[in-house]
Design a protein around this motif. Structure first.
Motif, PDB file in Angstrom:
ATOM      1  N   UNK A  51       0.837  -1.188   0.000  1.00 30.75           N
ATOM      2  CA  UNK A  51       0.000   0.000   0.000  1.00 30.75           C
ATOM      3  C   UNK A  51       0.876   1.244   0.000  1.00 30.75           C
ATOM      4  N   UNK A  52       0.723   2.089  -1.006  1.00 31.30           N
ATOM      5  CA  UNK A  52       1.457   3.329  -1.089  1.00 31.30           C
ATOM      6  C   UNK A  52       2.864   3.197  -1.611  1.00 31.30           C
ATOM      7  N   UNK A  53       3.323   2.001  -2.013  1.00 32.14           N
ATOM      8  CA  UNK A  53       4.670   1.812  -2.498  1.00 32.14           C
ATOM      9  C   UNK A  53       4.671   1.744  -4.016  1.00 32.14           C
ATOM     10  N   UNK A  54       5.689   2.362  -4.625  1.00 34.07           N
ATOM     11  CA  UNK A  54       5.833   2.310  -6.070  1.00 34.07           C
ATOM     12  C   UNK A  54       6.538   1.030  -6.462  1.00 34.07           C
ATOM     13  N   UNK A  55       6.107   0.370  -7.531  1.00 39.20           N
ATOM     14  CA  UNK A  55       6.770  -0.857  -7.959  1.00 39.20           C
ATOM     15  C   UNK A  55       8.170  -0.558  -8.471  1.00 39.20           C
ATOM     16  N   UNK A  56       9.088  -1.535  -8.356  1.00 40.26           N
ATOM     17  CA  UNK A  56      10.458  -1.356  -8.840  1.00 40.26           C
ATOM     18  C   UNK A  56      10.454  -1.383 -10.356  1.00 40.26           C
ATOM     19  N   UNK A  57      10.995  -0.340 -11.006  1.00 41.88           N
ATOM     20  CA  UNK A  57      10.940  -0.281 -12.471  1.00 41.88           C
ATOM     21  C   UNK A  57      11.927  -1.254 -13.114  1.00 41.88           C
ATOM     22  N   UNK A  58      11.430  -2.201 -13.855  1.00 45.95           N
ATOM     23  CA  UNK A  58      12.251  -3.175 -14.576  1.00 45.95           C
ATOM     24  C   UNK A  58      11.821  -3.159 -16.028  1.00 45.95           C
ATOM     25  N   UNK A  59      12.755  -2.939 -16.927  1.00 44.44           N
ATOM     26  CA  UNK A  59      12.475  -2.907 -18.354  1.00 44.44           C
ATOM     27  C   UNK A  59      12.980  -4.200 -18.976  1.00 44.44           C
ATOM     28  N   UNK A  60      12.102  -5.140 -19.304  1.00 48.04           N
ATOM     29  CA  UNK A  60      12.565  -6.410 -19.891  1.00 48.04           C
ATOM     30  C   UNK A  60      13.159  -6.245 -21.273  1.00 48.04           C
ATOM     31  N   UNK A  61      13.002  -5.073 -21.895  1.00 49.94           N
ATOM     32  CA  UNK A  61      13.566  -4.856 -23.225  1.00 49.94           C
ATOM     33  C   UNK A  61      14.945  -4.194 -23.160  1.00 49.94           C
ATOM     34  N   UNK A  62      15.423  -3.864 -21.969  1.00 48.20           N
ATOM     35  CA  UNK A  62      16.753  -3.292 -21.841  1.00 48.20           C
ATOM     36  C   UNK A  62      16.924  -1.962 -22.555  1.00 48.20           C
ATOM     37  N   UNK A  63      15.871  -1.161 -22.643  1.00 47.27           N
ATOM     38  CA  UNK A  63      15.944   0.128 -23.312  1.00 47.27           C
ATOM     39  C   UNK A  63      15.529   0.104 -24.765  1.00 47.27           C
ATOM     40  N   UNK A  64      15.315  -1.073 -25.341  1.00 47.65           N
ATOM     41  CA  UNK A  64      14.867  -1.173 -26.728  1.00 47.65           C
ATOM     42  C   UNK A  64      13.362  -0.956 -26.811  1.00 47.65           C
ATOM     43  N   UNK A  65      12.901  -0.463 -27.960  1.00 47.64           N
ATOM     44  CA  UNK A  65      11.482  -0.482 -28.301  1.00 47.64           C
ATOM     45  C   UNK A  65      11.163  -1.815 -28.958  1.00 47.64           C
ATOM     46  N   UNK A  66       9.922  -2.259 -28.808  1.00 51.67           N
ATOM     47  CA  UNK A  66       9.572  -3.594 -29.290  1.00 51.67           C
ATOM     48  C   UNK A  66       9.764  -3.716 -30.797  1.00 51.67           C
ATOM     49  N   UNK A  67       9.452  -2.668 -31.560  1.00 55.97           N
ATOM     50  CA  UNK A  67       9.572  -2.740 -33.017  1.00 55.97           C
ATOM     51  C   UNK A  67      10.885  -2.159 -33.529  1.00 55.97           C
ATOM     52  N   UNK A  68      11.851  -1.910 -32.643  1.00 53.73           N
ATOM     53  CA  UNK A  68      13.134  -1.344 -33.049  1.00 53.73           C
ATOM     54  C   UNK A  68      13.970  -2.396 -33.784  1.00 53.73           C
ATOM     55  N   UNK A  69      14.450  -2.109 -34.986  1.00 52.57           N
ATOM     56  CA  UNK A  69      15.224  -3.118 -35.729  1.00 52.57           C
ATOM     57  C   UNK A  69      16.609  -3.323 -35.115  1.00 52.57           C
ATOM     58  N   UNK A  70      17.031  -4.567 -35.025  1.00 54.51           N
ATOM     59  CA  UNK A  70      18.352  -4.918 -34.500  1.00 54.51           C
ATOM     60  C   UNK A  70      19.256  -5.380 -35.624  1.00 54.51           C
ATOM     61  N   UNK A  71      18.779  -6.309 -36.395  1.00 50.93           N
ATOM     62  CA  UNK A  71      19.466  -6.795 -37.589  1.00 50.93           C
ATOM     63  C   UNK A  71      18.474  -6.693 -38.750  1.00 50.93           C
ATOM     64  N   UNK A  72      18.927  -7.038 -39.940  1.00 48.00           N
ATOM     65  CA  UNK A  72      18.035  -7.013 -41.103  1.00 48.00           C
ATOM     66  C   UNK A  72      16.895  -7.995 -40.892  1.00 48.00           C
TER      67      UNK A  72
END
Length: 371
Positions: free
Chosen positions: A154-175
């Motif tokens: 109650x009243x606590x903020x959840x710990x921010x965890x980004x499972x994408x490591x800073x990437x956007x889901x549709x961000x291209x990595x390779x061709x």
């Protein structure tokens, strides 16, 4: 001493910065030069010889200006509100008002009185992360996506965890490969692997993988890199079996040497007796030390190789998995994500099997009786 602001005892006019001031040599009282010459003596001459020196009068601190009485001529560059002339911060939004007030006179207000200011703190984004399905995001009655406060949180903020490591889901990595597809292949512990992939792509360097260092081929099999994992596991098992065979081969000869020296191995023996037996063994088998050192060095080299190259090899495996899955034509079908998830993730049973085999080979010499 600075006499600025102190009144001259003769004329009563406060001294200014550039006034010609003279000081009485007896008591130290300051005068305008013209005032002292006009008076002809120090006005405090009756106190001379008493040991008392002239002291500057105590000055009251200046009163703070009443901002309510000041004209409001300082415009805030953030919200556009007008503030008092001596104000340092905006009374409405708290923005700093330092600088030249005139530079904001012609600036349009960012948020006028008729406009609604954005909420503070900012609300979380409404874009669903890749680990939520479209049917479960956002949760009903919780548009921010955070779990509702209840019980101990109650009243606590959840710990921010980004499972994408800073990437956007549709961000291209390779061709033809996006970050969301890589995360779908990784699945478990993507919080570690996605930033590792970013470091590898951006800076060309990667982290040392301690799990791969400790478990070598078993870790690659656990991450479904079956071909490479089988090769590394076979090499490690060959080295382990060779070490176990060397121990099994040496043990009967060592027991025989103990018997020839009259040492009872079932009872306690001294360190000198043990060293005497080992020295005699090395005289009969001088190749034991080089072979033992070579087997240990090869095992350590293989473990270090796995620790250094694990993330890079796994990144190449994930990219290859996405491309192979797309090449069979399933990318346009609704089963693409399911097939990608089935080929990714981890294989827990094979990891358990490798651990059991490792324990058996390592402890094999302990269960063989040479008596």
């Amino acid at each position: 001493m600075d006499y600025t602001g102190i009144k001259c005892p003769v004329c009563g006019v406060p001294f200014c910065e550039h006034d010609d001031i003279v000081v009485c040599p007896e008591c130290g009282a300051p005068y305008h030069r013209t005032c002292y010459e006009q008076a002809g003596h120090c006005v405090f001459s009756d106190q001379h010889g008493t040991g008392e020196a002239w002291q500057p009068p105590k000055m009251d601190p200046p009163e703070a200006p009443d901002v309510r009485q000041e004209p409001k001529d300082r415009r805030c560059a953030n919200c556009g509100r007008m503030n008092a002339h001596s104000a340092l911060f905006c009374d409405y939004c708290g923005h700093s008002l330092s600088g030249n007030p005139a530079q904001y006179d012609n600036m349009p207000p960012r948020y006028g009185p008729e406009q609604q200011r954005p909420p503070y703190p900012p609300q979380p984004p409404q874009t669903p992360p890749p680990y939520y399905t479209q049917n479960s995001w956002p949760p009903a009655g919780n548009p921010g996506g955070y779990p509702p406060p209840s019980g101990n949180n109650m009243g606590q903020m959840p710990f921010p965890v980004d499972p994408m490591g800073g990437y956007q889901e549709d961000e291209p990595i390779e061709d033809g490969v996006t970050a969301g597809e890589l995360a779908q292949v990784v699945q478990n512990n993507s919080v570690y692997y996605m930033p590792a992939f970013r470091s590898l792509k951006t800076f060309g360097r990667t982290r040392f993988h301690f799990c791969a260092f400790l478990f070598t081929g078993g870790w690659f099999l656990y991450r479904k890199q079956y071909k490479l994992g089988a090769i590394l596991t076979a090499l490690m098992f060959v080295l382990m079996i060779a070490s176990s065979w060397l121990t099994l081969y040496i043990q009967p000869h060592l027991l025989e040497i103990f018997g020839n020296l009259g040492i009872d191995v079932t009872a306690s023996f001294t360190y000198e007796q043990q060293m005497q037996a080992y020295l005699q063994l090395l005289q009969e088998m001088p190749w034991v030390i080089p072979v033992t050192f070579l087997l240990s060095a090869l095992r350590i080299a293989l473990m270090v190789f796995c620790g250094l190259k694990a993330n890079k090899l796994y990144y190449q495996h994930c990219v290859s998995t996405v491309r192979r899955t797309k090449s069979d034509g399933s990318a346009e079908s609704g089963e693409y994500k399911e097939r990608l998830a089935a080929k990714g993730g981890v294989n827990v049973p094979i990891a358990v099997c490798m651990f059991v085999c490792f324990m058996i080979i390592t402890n094999l010499p302990k269960f063989i009786n040479f008596g």
